[in-house]
Design a protein around this motif. Structure first.
Motif, PDB file in Angstrom:
ATOM      1  N   MET A 270       0.836  -1.180   0.000  1.00 59.50           N
ATOM      2  CA  MET A 270       0.000   0.000   0.000  1.00 59.50           C
ATOM      3  C   MET A 270       0.881   1.242   0.000  1.00 59.50           C
ATOM      4  SD  MET A 270      -3.085   0.563   2.633  1.00 59.50           S
ATOM      5  CE  MET A 270      -4.379   1.644   2.230  1.00 59.50           C
ATOM      6  N   GLY A 271       0.526   2.235  -0.857  1.00 58.33           N
ATOM      7  CA  GLY A 271       1.346   3.430  -1.000  1.00 58.33           C
ATOM      8  C   GLY A 271       1.092   4.449   0.079  1.00 58.33           C
ATOM      9  N   GLU A 272       1.956   5.451   0.083  1.00 59.38           N
ATOM     10  CA  GLU A 272       1.787   6.544   1.023  1.00 59.38           C
ATOM     11  C   GLU A 272       0.577   7.385   0.641  1.00 59.38           C
ATOM     12  OE1 GLU A 272       5.499   8.623   2.351  1.00 59.38           O
ATOM     13  OE2 GLU A 272       6.221   7.617   0.548  1.00 59.38           O
ATOM     14  N   LYS A 273      -0.087   7.920   1.643  1.00 60.82           N
ATOM     15  CA  LYS A 273      -1.273   8.735   1.401  1.00 60.82           C
ATOM     16  C   LYS A 273      -1.169  10.046   2.174  1.00 60.82           C
ATOM     17  CE  LYS A 273      -4.528   5.036   0.471  1.00 60.82           C
ATOM     18  NZ  LYS A 273      -4.871   5.323  -0.903  1.00 60.82           N
ATOM     19  N   ILE A 274      -1.912  11.023   1.691  1.00 60.32           N
ATOM     20  CA  ILE A 274      -2.064  12.301   2.372  1.00 60.32           C
ATOM     21  C   ILE A 274      -3.448  12.261   3.013  1.00 60.32           C
ATOM     22  CG2 ILE A 274      -2.279  14.798   2.065  1.00 60.32           C
ATOM     23  CD1 ILE A 274      -0.653  14.387  -0.584  1.00 60.32           C
ATOM     24  N   HIS A 275      -3.555  12.564   4.298  1.00 63.05           N
ATOM     25  CA  HIS A 275      -4.862  12.600   4.960  1.00 63.05           C
ATOM     26  C   HIS A 275      -5.225  14.046   5.265  1.00 63.05           C
ATOM     27  CE1 HIS A 275      -8.331  11.305   7.224  1.00 63.05           C
ATOM     28  NE2 HIS A 275      -8.035  12.288   8.064  1.00 63.05           N
ATOM     29  N   LEU A 276      -6.444  14.450   4.841  1.00 64.89           N
ATOM     30  CA  LEU A 276      -6.919  15.802   5.089  1.00 64.89           C
ATOM     31  C   LEU A 276      -8.327  15.764   5.656  1.00 64.89           C
ATOM     32  CD1 LEU A 276      -5.926  17.529   1.734  1.00 64.89           C
ATOM     33  CD2 LEU A 276      -4.855  17.878   3.946  1.00 64.89           C
ATOM     34  N   ASP A 277      -8.613  16.637   6.594  1.00 63.27           N
ATOM     35  CA  ASP A 277      -9.967  16.894   7.077  1.00 63.27           C
ATOM     36  C   ASP A 277     -10.285  18.335   6.701  1.00 63.27           C
ATOM     37  OD1 ASP A 277     -10.483  14.407   8.405  1.00 63.27           O
ATOM     38  OD2 ASP A 277      -9.217  15.067  10.059  1.00 63.27           O
ATOM     39  N   ILE A 278     -11.406  18.533   5.990  1.00 59.59           N
ATOM     40  CA  ILE A 278     -11.814  19.870   5.571  1.00 59.59           C
ATOM     41  C   ILE A 278     -13.187  20.149   6.152  1.00 59.59           C
ATOM     42  CG2 ILE A 278     -12.352  21.340   3.596  1.00 59.59           C
ATOM     43  CD1 ILE A 278     -10.322  19.704   1.995  1.00 59.59           C
ATOM     44  N   THR A 279     -13.340  21.315   6.773  1.00 63.11           N
ATOM     45  CA  THR A 279     -14.584  21.682   7.442  1.00 63.11           C
ATOM     46  C   THR A 279     -15.192  22.913   6.770  1.00 63.11           C
ATOM     47  OG1 THR A 279     -13.702  20.825   9.519  1.00 63.11           O
ATOM     48  CG2 THR A 279     -15.575  22.306   9.681  1.00 63.11           C
ATOM     49  N   ALA A 280     -16.524  22.863   6.595  1.00 58.39           N
ATOM     50  CA  ALA A 280     -17.255  23.993   6.005  1.00 58.39           C
ATOM     51  C   ALA A 280     -18.546  24.204   6.781  1.00 58.39           C
ATOM     52  CB  ALA A 280     -17.564  23.704   4.535  1.00 58.39           C
ATOM     53  N   LYS A 281     -19.049  25.437   6.761  1.00 55.15           N
ATOM     54  CA  LYS A 281     -20.290  25.768   7.455  1.00 55.15           C
ATOM     55  C   LYS A 281     -21.319  26.262   6.444  1.00 55.15           C
ATOM     56  CE  LYS A 281     -22.201  28.621  11.147  1.00 55.15           C
ATOM     57  NZ  LYS A 281     -21.906  29.609  12.179  1.00 55.15           N
ATOM     58  N   ASN A 282     -22.559  25.791   6.568  1.00 54.50           N
ATOM     59  CA  ASN A 282     -23.651  26.266   5.738  1.00 54.50           C
ATOM     60  C   ASN A 282     -24.006  27.684   6.192  1.00 54.50           C
ATOM     61  OD1 ASN A 282     -25.988  26.876   4.391  1.00 54.50           O
ATOM     62  ND2 ASN A 282     -27.174  25.176   5.202  1.00 54.50           N
ATOM     63  N   MET A 283     -23.639  28.672   5.405  1.00 54.44           N
ATOM     64  CA  MET A 283     -23.884  30.070   5.747  1.00 54.44           C
ATOM     65  C   MET A 283     -24.959  30.682   4.858  1.00 54.44           C
ATOM     66  SD  MET A 283     -19.910  31.166   6.418  1.00 54.44           S
ATOM     67  CE  MET A 283     -20.346  32.877   6.597  1.00 54.44           C
ATOM     68  N   THR A 284     -25.769  29.848   4.192  1.00 53.02           N
ATOM     69  CA  THR A 284     -26.794  30.349   3.284  1.00 53.02           C
ATOM     70  C   THR A 284     -27.970  30.961   4.019  1.00 53.02           C
ATOM     71  OG1 THR A 284     -27.974  28.234   3.206  1.00 53.02           O
ATOM     72  CG2 THR A 284     -26.223  28.582   1.569  1.00 53.02           C
ATOM     73  N   GLY A 285     -28.120  30.664   5.305  1.00 58.29           N
ATOM     74  CA  GLY A 285     -29.259  31.151   6.070  1.00 58.29           C
ATOM     75  C   GLY A 285     -30.478  30.255   5.957  1.00 58.29           C
ATOM     76  N   LYS A 286     -30.321  29.115   5.282  1.00 53.18           N
ATOM     77  CA  LYS A 286     -31.447  28.186   5.148  1.00 53.18           C
ATOM     78  C   LYS A 286     -30.925  26.756   4.984  1.00 53.18           C
ATOM     79  CE  LYS A 286     -31.522  29.143   0.224  1.00 53.18           C
ATOM     80  NZ  LYS A 286     -32.201  29.768  -0.876  1.00 53.18           N
ATOM     81  N   LYS A 287     -31.803  25.790   5.131  1.00 54.28           N
ATOM     82  CA  LYS A 287     -31.447  24.390   4.937  1.00 54.28           C
ATOM     83  C   LYS A 287     -31.180  24.139   3.454  1.00 54.28           C
ATOM     84  CE  LYS A 287     -33.068  19.691   5.665  1.00 54.28           C
ATOM     85  NZ  LYS A 287     -34.022  18.840   6.352  1.00 54.28           N
ATOM     86  N   ILE A 288     -30.152  23.357   3.166  1.00 47.49           N
ATOM     87  CA  ILE A 288     -29.845  22.961   1.793  1.00 47.49           C
ATOM     88  C   ILE A 288     -30.432  21.570   1.577  1.00 47.49           C
ATOM     89  CG2 ILE A 288     -28.013  22.451   0.139  1.00 47.49           C
ATOM     90  CD1 ILE A 288     -26.260  24.457   1.686  1.00 47.49           C
ATOM     91  N   SER A 289     -31.298  21.450   0.607  1.00 45.49           N
ATOM     92  CA  SER A 289     -31.986  20.187   0.344  1.00 45.49           C
ATOM     93  C   SER A 289     -31.032  19.114  -0.175  1.00 45.49           C
ATOM     94  CB  SER A 289     -33.090  20.381  -0.694  1.00 45.49           C
ATOM     95  OG  SER A 289     -34.030  21.313  -0.230  1.00 45.49           O
ATOM     96  N   GLU A 290     -31.444  17.867   0.003  1.00 49.13           N
ATOM     97  CA  GLU A 290     -30.697  16.726  -0.507  1.00 49.13           C
ATOM     98  C   GLU A 290     -30.511  16.872  -2.022  1.00 49.13           C
ATOM     99  OE1 GLU A 290     -30.989  11.872  -0.141  1.00 49.13           O
ATOM    100  OE2 GLU A 290     -32.749  13.088   0.230  1.00 49.13           O
ATOM    101  N   ARG A 291     -29.374  16.467  -2.526  1.00 48.40           N
ATOM    102  CA  ARG A 291     -28.988  16.431  -3.938  1.00 48.40           C
ATOM    103  C   ARG A 291     -28.560  17.775  -4.533  1.00 48.40           C
ATOM    104  NH1 ARG A 291     -33.592  13.369  -3.879  1.00 48.40           N
ATOM    105  NH2 ARG A 291     -34.751  14.893  -5.082  1.00 48.40           N
ATOM    106  N   ILE A 292     -28.599  18.871  -3.760  1.00 47.08           N
ATOM    107  CA  ILE A 292     -28.167  20.136  -4.380  1.00 47.08           C
ATOM    108  C   ILE A 292     -26.897  20.724  -3.749  1.00 47.08           C
ATOM    109  CG2 ILE A 292     -30.489  20.692  -5.173  1.00 47.08           C
ATOM    110  CD1 ILE A 292     -30.536  22.915  -3.044  1.00 47.08           C
ATOM    111  N   GLU A 293     -26.401  20.126  -2.664  1.00 46.04           N
ATOM    112  CA  GLU A 293     -25.139  20.569  -2.062  1.00 46.04           C
ATOM    113  C   GLU A 293     -24.000  20.217  -3.011  1.00 46.04           C
ATOM    114  OE1 GLU A 293     -21.618  18.948  -1.118  1.00 46.04           O
ATOM    115  OE2 GLU A 293     -23.174  17.536  -0.564  1.00 46.04           O
TER     116      GLU A 293
END
Length: 89
Positions: free
Chosen positions: A1-24
């Motif tokens: 198994m090869g070497e890998k880069i591990h990343l955690d990326i965090t984002a916040k929904n700042m639209t002011g409303k719920k984002i429906s399934e399938r459109i994010e």
């Protein structure tokens, strides 16, 4: 198994409303020192995201490698582009 880069990326929904399934569309592109790129699966599941919800994505990416003069050269990760938008339903 090869070497890998591990990343955690965090984002916040700042639209002011719920984002429906399938459109994010949180889209991540990785750019390596040889100018090659890697991206995520565009056909992945797209769950709904509540107003002000914080979403974390984790990635394990293989190092990009090339062979020059019979020597393996490992290209380093140079940039991570992370873009958030919503798709039309």
């Amino acid at each position: 198994m090869g070497e890998k880069i591990h990343l955690d990326i965090t984002a916040k929904n700042m639209t002011g409303k719920k984002i429906s399934e399938r459109i994010e569309d949180l889209n991540t592109t990785f750019i390596f020192s040889d100018d090659s790129t890697a991206g995520e699966n565009r056909n992945r599941k797209r769950p709904s995201i509540d107003k002000n919800e914080i979403v974390t994505r984790d990635y394990d990416i293989d190092y990009v490698r090339t062979i020059e003069n019979k020597k393996i050269i490992k290209h380093e990760l140079s940039y991570v582009l992370f873009k958030g938008r919503t798709l039309k339903p």
